[in-house]
Design a protein around this motif. Sequence first.
Motif, short mmCIF file in Angstrom:
data_model
loop_
_atom_site.label_atom_id
_atom_site.label_comp_id
_atom_site.label_asym_id
_atom_site.label_seq_id
_atom_site.Cartn_x
_atom_site.Cartn_y
_atom_site.Cartn_z
N SER A 39 1.10 -1.71 -0.10
CA SER A 39 -0.04 -0.07 0.17
C SER A 39 0.97 1.44 0.32
N ALA A 74 8.60 -12.63 2.29
CA ALA A 74 7.17 -12.43 3.45
C ALA A 74 5.89 -11.43 2.80
N ARG A 75 5.16 -11.91 3.10
CA ARG A 75 3.90 -11.14 2.96
C ARG A 75 3.06 -11.58 3.91
N GLY A 78 -0.27 -6.98 2.33
CA GLY A 78 -0.01 -6.56 1.55
C GLY A 78 -0.14 -4.17 1.87
N THR A 79 -0.70 -4.04 3.02
CA THR A 79 -1.21 -3.34 3.38
C THR A 79 -0.60 -2.38 4.08
N GLY A 80 0.83 -2.73 3.58
CA GLY A 80 2.52 -2.56 4.67
C GLY A 80 2.44 -0.52 4.03
N THR A 96 1.47 -15.08 3.02
CA THR A 96 0.42 -15.85 4.17
C THR A 96 -1.11 -16.47 4.20
N SER A 139 -5.35 1.25 11.74
CA SER A 139 -6.50 1.59 11.65
C SER A 139 -7.57 0.55 10.37
N GLY A 147 1.18 -11.90 11.21
CA GLY A 147 2.37 -11.33 10.83
C GLY A 147 2.94 -10.61 10.32
N ASN A 149 1.70 -7.43 11.61
CA ASN A 149 1.27 -6.69 12.41
C ASN A 149 2.62 -6.68 13.38
N GLY A 156 -1.80 1.43 17.39
CA GLY A 156 -3.15 1.91 16.57
C GLY A 156 -4.06 2.45 17.65
N GLU A 204 9.93 -6.83 10.21
CA GLU A 204 10.02 -6.69 8.82
C GLU A 204 10.65 -7.52 8.30
N GLY A 208 13.24 -13.61 8.55
CA GLY A 208 13.34 -14.96 8.34
C GLY A 208 11.61 -14.86 8.35
N ASN A 457 14.02 -10.91 2.72
CA ASN A 457 13.74 -9.39 2.12
C ASN A 457 14.69 -8.13 2.36
C1 LIG Z 1 -5.70 2.56 5.97
C2 LIG Z 1 -4.45 2.16 6.39
C3 LIG Z 1 -4.21 2.32 7.50
C4 LIG Z 1 -3.22 1.59 8.35
N1 LIG Z 1 -3.46 1.84 9.45
C5 LIG Z 1 -2.33 1.55 10.42
C6 LIG Z 1 -2.35 1.50 11.82
O1 LIG Z 1 -3.16 2.61 12.58
N2 LIG Z 1 -1.51 1.57 12.97
C7 LIG Z 1 -0.22 0.41 12.36
O2 LIG Z 1 0.92 0.86 12.69
N3 LIG Z 1 -0.16 0.74 10.78
C8 LIG Z 1 -1.25 0.64 9.91
N4 LIG Z 1 -1.18 0.78 8.63
C9 LIG Z 1 -0.41 -0.23 8.17
C10 LIG Z 1 -0.30 -1.59 7.74
O3 LIG Z 1 -1.28 -1.91 7.76
C11 LIG Z 1 0.98 -1.69 8.67
O4 LIG Z 1 2.07 -2.14 8.71
C12 LIG Z 1 0.30 -4.11 9.03
O5 LIG Z 1 0.74 -4.86 9.68
C13 LIG Z 1 1.08 -5.10 7.84
O6 LIG Z 1 0.29 -5.76 7.97
P1 LIG Z 1 0.32 -6.39 6.50
O7 LIG Z 1 -0.03 -8.08 6.54
O8 LIG Z 1 -0.54 -6.04 5.57
O9 LIG Z 1 1.61 -7.07 6.01
P2 LIG Z 1 2.27 -6.64 3.83
O10 LIG Z 1 1.66 -5.35 4.34
O11 LIG Z 1 2.30 -7.67 3.86
O12 LIG Z 1 4.00 -6.74 5.22
C14 LIG Z 1 4.91 -5.76 5.72
C15 LIG Z 1 5.96 -6.15 6.39
O13 LIG Z 1 5.47 -7.13 7.15
C16 LIG Z 1 6.49 -8.45 6.54
N5 LIG Z 1 5.89 -9.78 6.54
C17 LIG Z 1 4.74 -9.97 6.55
N6 LIG Z 1 4.18 -11.39 7.20
C18 LIG Z 1 5.48 -12.27 7.29
C19 LIG Z 1 5.82 -13.04 8.02
N7 LIG Z 1 4.29 -13.81 8.02
N8 LIG Z 1 7.10 -13.04 8.60
C20 LIG Z 1 7.92 -12.35 8.61
N9 LIG Z 1 7.96 -11.22 7.23
C21 LIG Z 1 6.65 -10.90 7.87
C22 LIG Z 1 6.16 -8.12 4.76
O14 LIG Z 1 7.79 -8.73 4.40
C23 LIG Z 1 6.91 -6.69 4.97
O15 LIG Z 1 8.18 -6.46 5.47
C24 LIG Z 1 -2.38 1.28 8.15
C25 LIG Z 1 -1.80 0.93 6.34
C26 LIG Z 1 -3.13 0.92 5.95
C27 LIG Z 1 -3.38 0.84 4.09
#
Ligand SMILES: Cc1cc2nc3c(=O)[nH]c(=O)nc-3n(C[C@H](O)[C@H](O)[C@H](O)COP(=O)(O)OP(=O)(O)OC[C@H]3O[C@@H](n4cnc5c(N)ncnc54)[C@H](O)[C@@H]3O)c2cc1C
Length: 485
Positions: A39, A74-75, A78-80, A96, A139, A147, A149, A156, A204, A208, A457
């Motif tokens: 994201s 790792a993914r 995909g909201t990162g 995952t 949010s 994962g 998180n 949050g 991040e 692993g 990564n």
């Molecule tokens: C609208 C919006 C609002 C948001 N609000 C917040 C907020 O309030 N607070 C906040 O902290 N973030 C927020 N975020 C950011 C995001 O949602 C967080 O960082 C969330 O934890 C990412 O989770 P994900 O599953 O989408 O991870 P991804 O985007 O898929 O991956 C994020 C990172 O985690 C790694 N990863 C994922 N899964 C694993 C695993 N199983 N093992 C090891 N590494 C892994 C990836 O390699 C990457 O580096 C927001 C994003 C959006 C789009």
Amino acid sequence: MAEWTDAENRALTDDLTNALGARQVRTDGLERALYGRDSSTMEAEPSLVVLPRDASEVAAAVRITTGHGRPFVARGSGTGLAGGAVPLDGAVVIATSRMNRLLEVDVTGRLAWVEPGILNLDLSHQVAAHGLHFAPDPSSQQVCSLGGNVANNSGGPHCLAYGVTSAHILAVEVVLPDGSTVMLGGVTAEPSGYDLRGLFVGSEGTLGIATRVAVRLTPNPPTVRTLLLDFDDTDDGAATVSGIIAAGLVPAALEMMDRRAVEVVEAFAHAGYPTDAEAVLLVEVDGLGPGVQEAVDRIAEVARTNSVRTVRVAADEAERQALWRGRKNAFGAVARLEPDYYLHDTVVPRAALTRVLRRVYEIADNHGLKVINVFHAGDGNLHPILSYDSRISGMTEKVHRAGREIVEASLDAGGVLSGEHGIGLEKRDYMGLMFSADDLAEQDRVRSVFDPRRLSNPDKIIPGGSRCADAGWSAGTRAGEGAWV
Ligand SMILES: Cc1cc2nc3c(=O)[nH]c(=O)nc-3n(C[C@H](O)[C@H](O)[C@H](O)COP(=O)(O)OP(=O)(O)OC[C@H]3O[C@@H](n4cnc5c(N)ncnc54)[C@H](O)[C@@H]3O)c2cc1C
């Protein structure tokens, strides 16, 4: 950028397909493009995408991928927002999303074992019958994975009182880059040895892949009160934030929105926010009844000494939900303004909030950009959102220049690079603004213990990694130049 030959790609695909089955291995161009971005504003193309169904398939995928000398990412969902899941160097994406089960709940011990792909809010819904929830509430909680998180040590609104993700993770099962599996941390009260769990949380995806996580569950509070405070002057709102903390109160949440944010959110979410206010605070207090009422009274008192216009306490759960609907949909609301937005994340000392906010408006004005501020004020965690149209020539570059100035203003005020979104690719090359070369080398050495070949990564967090040289990137230049869109 590493180039892989067709023969190398075929050999890797064949080995993964033989081990995991064709449905688990995706090579189609459209799917690869979809998994090439998160994201953030960045993207790259993965060699292929693997969708494992369990931890043993993750281990097999990692073993095979790194056996071919290939990197993996790792993914979760995909909201990162920092490009953390963007697959550099033609990395294999290991997503995952199919590993989304709640495995076990220990109600007495207030903990649960989960797979990493479970969505944050789904976890809380699934344990709600026990009167428990998972406290960190980004949010994005409706869609982000546990994962993700863990990897980003996400925060949050309710992390002000309850702590960010690291405070809620007891143990993590991890597949290391060599394909072996280890358990970091434990569910006993005081696990002995080094706190490697703590090291993994926030890493991040560079150490692993988390395949199983033991999370702490928090009892649902018996009483919750939510207040909306609105001000004619942003300074008064910020002073109220400082005043509340100085009074020794720690609300569960303490969020702030500026006038532009309130206007945009109200038009979208109809949350009942006053659109003529310069600043709005959303404050939530929870705990036992009498203590909660006392805190509400004291917060109202602090707000009155700072010229609050109205103190509104949600009368019932429906009104409380409406107030939160506004805050939680703020980014969705902003997305209606222009085709693109760039959401920033820095932390500043609370005392510097108004000063830095003023500087943020100045920076945006200087670049002719719209900026909206919605943020975790209690933590000093700023989230300036620059809203723009990337189809206008030069606009993206302007937005990134303004972004860098916002980062610099935050650091100048004694702040840090990121409160919760992580460093990823976005802020990798800003790390030198905060850490000395020795600090960074030390962090790189720690990483090497887990990932000596830097295949997990690659090129994230630490600038100037071995593969950056291949890609022609250097510390001090904008992160992942060329990978930005
Ligand atoms: C609208 C919006 C609002 C948001 N609000 C917040 C907020 O309030 N607070 C906040 O902290 N973030 C927020 N975020 C950011 C995001 O949602 C967080 O960082 C969330 O934890 C990412 O989770 P994900 O599953 O989408 O991870 P991804 O985007 O898929 O991956 C994020 C990172 O985690 C790694 N990863 C994922 N899964 C694993 C695993 N199983 N093992 C090891 N590494 C892994 C990836 O390699 C990457 O580096 C927001 C994003 C959006 C789009």
